[in-house]
Design an enzyme around this catalytic site. Structure first.
Site, short mmCIF file in Angstrom:
data_model
loop_
_atom_site.label_atom_id
_atom_site.label_comp_id
_atom_site.label_asym_id
_atom_site.label_seq_id
_atom_site.Cartn_x
_atom_site.Cartn_y
_atom_site.Cartn_z
N ASP A 56 0.83 -1.20 0.00
CA ASP A 56 0.00 0.00 0.00
C ASP A 56 0.86 1.26 0.00
O ASP A 56 1.95 1.28 0.57
CB ASP A 56 -0.91 0.00 1.24
CG ASP A 56 -1.73 1.26 1.33
OD1 ASP A 56 -2.65 1.41 0.50
OD2 ASP A 56 -1.46 2.10 2.21
N GLU B 234 0.85 -0.60 -5.24
CA GLU B 234 -0.19 0.41 -5.39
C GLU B 234 0.50 1.75 -5.64
O GLU B 234 0.95 2.42 -4.72
CB GLU B 234 -1.06 0.48 -4.13
CG GLU B 234 -2.29 1.36 -4.33
CD GLU B 234 -2.55 2.33 -3.19
OE1 GLU B 234 -3.67 2.85 -3.13
OE2 GLU B 234 -1.65 2.57 -2.38
#
Length: 656
Positions: free
Chosen positions: A321, A375
């Site tokens: 992330d 991401e």
């Protein structure tokens, strides 16, 4: 001369920067490993934290600024007692040994750390089990000694992930926090039946604030106790492996919660133990702490964390992330990455880039079958390219621009204005050397304050007109577009596809976790599976289409070739492209159907294998399914003629 992976000549002038970054990774690797492999040195979790040996307990902690450390807990009435005082060893390390009969399974404990001008309660940095008190909502470490016996082999590498992004806590229909057990028993079979081959689990690392969606981590080695025990999480993963489904952890190494008593911030009284000091140590948007990736101890902590989840829980990889936030000093906030100079202008945190490269090397060294997904919204060149070719080493990058494209299209253009040429470009725009995961919407688009695709299409009609006993043209439009948008996305995807839990059947509610502003309600922090199961409602048609779509995609292994456009007619809003032996036909026009629509294609016989207008998927059966479509020679060309209804899509397979 060090080889560059980039065929793009536009990167030639940046080769010195690319080379320097790769050399920094090599230097860090050499410094950390000192001749060993990375896997040999990523063992912090086996050294630090609480460990039970045959004859004693040992607890070790790194706190170089501490002057005293005490173990406090159930066993000593939370008092600082001399017999529970740590002793200093070396390089900022502290250690405590205790007889076996002092600590028992389930006991609560913390550290009391003193420094020159203060003191405070802390949870050990490598703690593997953290629980919250039901009354005072205080988090404490917990002694945990249970084991789990694995029953099934790890998953084989997934070359083309079809990902079901899921949150354990909101996976039940009940208003409350769901469990690992419920997910294993109720949701896993559904995921397998639908045809996904990968699950991406969110919010696993322990986080104090439930509403953070798991992105404000306090305890990096502790699976969230909200959902159950570590053994129950392992059983979930084990069962997924039995079903031939890989499980990817949504890992958060981009920042940490700023909490001090239950997190890492100011752990030993200093602000810069794990994080940058001053303004750079605080994320300006997330209000969280930013890791200092230049410190070897921080690298060891994070690399050990990667190994821990792979080895102890048998996760099959990670979705990292916030990679954009990690790689840029300004976290990429408010920036449009419009040219290559923005990747090499000095705004890049090369320590963070080195860490990401180290993490990818470690993960693939530990398990060559593991996958890593970045991401990243910036499109950093080489992010999803092999390390041996000077890349950062991720297997996949999330194609985040595709979700943004669909939202912008629905918000700014009437249906008649949809430009299929632009659409095909946006859906297929990727570097040839990198693998990407496409998606229409993830959890981001489902959050309160935003809208899912189905909500943008239907709005309040979701609540009034989704029954099968009447037809509403606006609902017909919404359901038709929901299907063909998803088919367009997966059929043009580079290498994989992602869907967030419930979006496949058009879940009608946004996600809003309990908070003061909604009276701490769980009404919107759940999934209403009953809607998908109710045959009197139209939701189940969408999930049935998704399942059929996934089966076609898997059966014909379309990702082994790139989509080749045959027709991109802006005026007619017709998009036709080929991928392997499949022909994808889209008519985005809201009103115009085409009879005997002709185009040149390989000579042969074709049959429809998927049709969005099929009544099985709430369509109108305007296309004859049981029919052989045969090319005809016309002026030296092989021509196929089709009837293409308005606002529909279908897939043809070449049979001869």
């Amino acid at each position: 001369m060090i080889e560059s992976i980039y065929d793009d000549k536009g990167l030639d002038k940046y080769k010195p920067v690319i080379t320097r970054r790769h050399e920094k990774f090599e230097q860090k690797k050499k410094l950390l490993a000192n001749g060993s492999s990375l896997s040999d040195i990523a063992n912090g979790y086996l050294f630090y934290g609480l460990h039970r040996y045959p004859d004693k307990w040992v607890l070790r902690e790194w706190a170089p600024n501490a002057t005293e450390i005490y173990l406090i807990g159930d066993f000593n009435n939370w008092q600082q007692k001399k017999e529970f005082a740590f002793y200093y060893t070396y390089n900022g390390n502290w250690e405590l040994e205790l007889p076996l009969d002092i600590l028992q399974h389930g006991m609560l404990y913390k550290l009391w750390i003193k420094w020159e001008d203060g003191a405070g309660e802390r949870i050990p940095a490598y703690c593997r089990r953290v629980v919250q008190d039901d009354v005072n909502k205080i988090f404490s470490a917990q002694v945990w000694t249970s084991n789990y016996e694995w029953k099934h082999a790890r998953s084989k590498k997934v070359e083309n992930p079809l990902i079901y992004e899921a949150h354990i806590g909101m996976a039940s229909e009940e208003e409350g926090v769901s469990t690992y057990i419920h997910f294993r028993e109720k949701v896993l079979p559904y995921i397998a039946k639908m045809g996904y081959n990968t699950i991406q689990l969110m919010a696993i690392q322990e986080h104090p604030y439930y509403g953070s969606f798991g992105y404000q981590v306090a305890n990096f080695f502790a699976p969230s106790s909200r959902f159950g025990t570590p053994e129950e999480l392992k059983e979930l993963i084990d069962e997924a492996h039995r079903l031939k489904i890989s499980v990817v952890l949504d890992i958060v190494h981009s920042h940490a919660v700023r909490n001090e008593t239950d997190g890492l911030s100011r752990f030993d009284g200093t602000f810069d133990l794990y994080f940058h000091d001053g303004e750079r140590g605080m994320h300006p948007v997330w209000n969280s702490r930013c890791f200092d990736y230049g410190k070897n101890e921080v690298l060891s902590f994070l690399l050990s964390n990667c190994k821990y989840w792979l080895e102890e829980f048998r996760f099959d990889g990670f979705r990292f992330d916030g990679v954009t936030s990690m790689m840029y000093y300004d976290h990429g906030i408010g920036r449009d990455f419009v040219d290559y100079s923005m990747y090499y202008d000095g705004n890049q945190d090369e320590d963070a880039i080195a860490y990401l490269t180290l993490a990818n090397e470690l993960i693939h060294e530990l398990n060559p079958e593991a996958i890593t997904i970045a991401e990243d919204v910036s499109g950093m060149p080489g992010l999803a390219s092999p390390i041996r070719k000077m890349g950062i080493g991720f297997d996949f990058r999330m194609a985040m621009g595709i979700a943004d494209f669909w939202v912008k299209l629905l918000k700014t253009k009437f249906d008649e204005e949809w430009h299929v040429g632009d659409m095909f470009y946006e859906l297929t725009n990727k570097r040839k050397e990198e693998s990407t995961i496409s998606y229409v919407e993830s959890h981001d688009q489902a959050m309160v304050g935003d809208k899912t695709i189905i909500f943008r299409l239907l709005d309040s009609l979701m609540y009034t007109d989704m029954n099968v006993f009447k037809r509403n043209p606006k609902v017909d439009r919404g359901i038709a577009l929901h299907k063909i948008i998803r088919l367009a996305t997966i059929s043009t995807a580079g290498d994989g596809y992602l869907n967030f839990m419930g979006n496949e059947f058009g879940h009608p509610e946004w996600i809003d976790f309990p908070r003061e502003g909604n009276d701490w309600s769980y009404k919107y922090a759940r999934r209403q599976w009953g809607l998908e199961k109710d045959t009197n409602l139209r939701y189940h048609f969408l999930s049935e289409f998704e399942s059929a779509m996934l089966k076609v995609i898997k059966k014909h292994s379309i990702f082994s070739s790139r989509p080749f456009a045959i027709i991109q007619s802006t005026k007619e809003q017709i998009l036709i492209f080929k991928r392997k032996n499949l022909i994808f036909v889209f008519n985005f026009s809201p009103t115009k159907s085409y009879t005997d629509y002709a185009f040149e294609i390989d000579r042969g016989t074709y049959r429809i294998v998927l049709n969005s207008d099929d009544s099985r998927f709430d369509g109108f059966d305007l296309i004859q399914m049981d029919y052989n479509y045969i090319t005809q020679p016309e002026k030296g060309k092989n021509i196929l003629r089709l009837y293409i209804p308005a606002r529909s899509a279908f897939v043809l397979h070449k049979t001869e």
